[in-house]
Design an enzyme around this catalytic site. Structure first.
Site, PDB file in Angstrom:
ATOM      1  N   LYS A  80       0.812  -1.224   0.000  1.00 12.81           N
ATOM      2  CA  LYS A  80       0.000   0.000   0.000  1.00 12.81           C
ATOM      3  C   LYS A  80       0.844   1.271   0.000  1.00 12.81           C
ATOM      4  O   LYS A  80       0.344   2.339  -0.326  1.00 12.81           O
ATOM      5  CB  LYS A  80      -0.973  -0.007   1.180  1.00 12.81           C
ATOM      6  CG  LYS A  80      -2.018  -1.105   1.081  1.00 12.81           C
ATOM      7  CD  LYS A  80      -2.925  -0.942  -0.121  1.00 12.81           C
ATOM      8  CE  LYS A  80      -3.944  -2.051  -0.210  1.00 12.81           C
ATOM      9  NZ  LYS A  80      -4.826  -1.929  -1.373  1.00 12.81           N
TER      10      LYS A  80
HETATM   11  N1  PMP Z   1      -3.499  -8.171   1.309  1.00 10.74           N
HETATM   12  C1  PMP Z   1      -3.642  -7.241   2.252  1.00 10.74           C
HETATM   13  C2  PMP Z   1      -3.138  -7.500   3.620  1.00 10.74           C
HETATM   14  C3  PMP Z   1      -4.285  -6.034   1.961  1.00 10.74           C
HETATM   15  O1  PMP Z   1      -4.428  -5.093   2.919  1.00 10.74           O
HETATM   16  C4  PMP Z   1      -4.776  -5.836   0.655  1.00 10.74           C
HETATM   17  C5  PMP Z   1      -5.500  -4.565   0.340  1.00 10.74           C
HETATM   18  N2  PMP Z   1      -6.867  -4.513   0.683  1.00 10.74           N
HETATM   19  C6  PMP Z   1      -4.621  -6.854  -0.299  1.00 10.74           C
HETATM   20  C7  PMP Z   1      -3.966  -7.993   0.070  1.00 10.74           C
HETATM   21  C8  PMP Z   1      -5.160  -6.745  -1.690  1.00 10.74           C
HETATM   22  O2  PMP Z   1      -4.548  -5.765  -2.472  1.00 10.74           O
HETATM   23  P1  PMP Z   1      -5.415  -4.910  -3.450  1.00 10.74           P
HETATM   24  O3  PMP Z   1      -6.281  -4.012  -2.608  1.00 10.74           O
HETATM   25  O4  PMP Z   1      -4.443  -4.147  -4.268  1.00 10.74           O
HETATM   26  O5  PMP Z   1      -6.261  -5.826  -4.270  1.00 10.74           O
END
Ligand code: PMP
Length: 344
Positions: A48
């Protein structure tokens, strides 16, 4: 890889360029070569960081954000931490509207990173003025000089991964990647990375990981929103009860669903076999690879890249707590022989 003997101006310089690390023991009986893109090497310990930095820098370029302005988001998770971190360095206020379900640890962590945290009741509808969505929207309207990150519906979320994660993986695999396996929450990671990789080689197969209890896989297959797919589950950050516009479903070839229980055991196994102390969704992504291998998805010559989104330290009171595992009934199905072998 960045040069370890280099001196950096601040933590933001370390965002991205995360290592690709070969998986060994956990895949020793599988066909193919497996590499993990380990995102906890980002300074905020998750993927993130990439979207927080990119979205904020785009707003700066467009003249929307000026020093002292405010950045608002609805999250207690990784995105909140990353936005707070970028805000500190760049001199912005950070407001996070979080659910009352969030653990006190997480709220303390965000406050430590300088964020102003609004704790909103968890069990109200999204449209309720007290919900964290509505509180964030209201604060955005009321606060002059503010931006709302809105990661589930922000195209720049995809763009961040298109510009960084995709090119990094292409370069690190010298163009030899055959499969990408990634969790889908907002869908930004998988969509942006897939977009770049498929532009280089349209034959790369992109496989999304979804949770039982989420609508994403069914929507991908039918393009219909099926409420019956939705029920509570434990993995945080994976799957959703709505369809995010930050997911480009056309770029994803298929979705695999994983259970809370198997993903939890696999997250622990990554630590005990590969020495990788990564989060619950990393366990989910690895669990998907196990299932795909069983289905005969991979050939010996394949090069499979799996994204591990964050660090294990954020799950100490959950997946990495024996007590929590016990309370969920996750140890019940482990028979004595394998329990001895796994040695928790
Ligand atoms: N794993 C974790 C721990 C996350 O916080 C997120 C984000 N919501 C994701 C995977 C998935 O990533 P994305 O939001 O880019 O699909």
């Amino acid at each position: 890889m960045k040069h370890r003997n280099q001196v950096f101006d601040n933590v933001l310089d370390l965002i991205g360029k995360t290592p690709l690390i070969k998986l060994n023991k956990i895949v020793s009986n599988f066909k193919g070569n497996f590499y993990a893109k380990v995102e906890c090497f980002n300074p905020g310990h998750s993927s993130k960081d990439r979207i927080a930095l990119h979205i904020i820098e785009q707003a700066e370029k467009q003249g929307i954000l000026k020093p002292g302005d405010t950045i608002i988001e609805t999250t207690s998770g990784n995105t909140g931490f990353s936005i707070a971190m970028v805000s500190i360095i760049k001199g912005y206020q950070c407001i996070l509207a979080v659910s009352s379900k969030s653990s006190p640890d997480k709220i303390d962590m965000l406050k430590t990173m300088g964020a102003k945290v609004y704790v909103c009741p968890a069990h109200v509808a999204a449209e309720d003025p007290r919900s964290y969505y509505e509180v964030a929207k209201r604060l955005h309207q009321e606060t002059k000089g503010s931006i709302y990150i809105n990661q589930y519906f922000n195209e720049l979320n995809i763009d961040a991964h298109y510009k960084s994660t995709g090119p990094e993986i292409w370069k690190q695999t010298e163009g030899k990647i055959t499969h990408l396996v990634a969790c889908s929450g907002t869908g930004g990671t998988i969509s942006g990375t897939a977009k770049y990789l498929k532009e280089q080689n349209p034959n790369i197969k992109v496989i999304g990981v979804d949770a039982f209890g989420s609508v994403i896989k069914k929507y991908h297959e039918t393009r219909e929103f099926d409420e019956k797919e939705i029920y509570p589950y434990r993995i945080e950050g994976l799957g959703k009860n709505l369809i995010p516009t930050a997911t480009n479903f056309d770029l994803i070839d298929e979705f695999v669903k994983v259970t809370d229980e198997e993903s939890a055991h696999t997250a622990r196994e990554l630590a005990s076999t590969e020495g990788m102390f990564v989060g619950y969704t990393s366990g989910a992504a690895m669990q998907a690879i196990k299932q795909l291998d069983e289905q005969g998805e991979f050939k010996a010559t394949d090069n499979v890249v799996v994204i591990f989104p964050d660090h294990g330290s954020r799950y100490m009171s959950k997946v990495f707590s024996d007590k929590w595992m016990q309370e969920q009934g996750f140890f019940d199905s482990v028979n004595e022989a394998s329990a001895q072998k796994i040695q928790y």
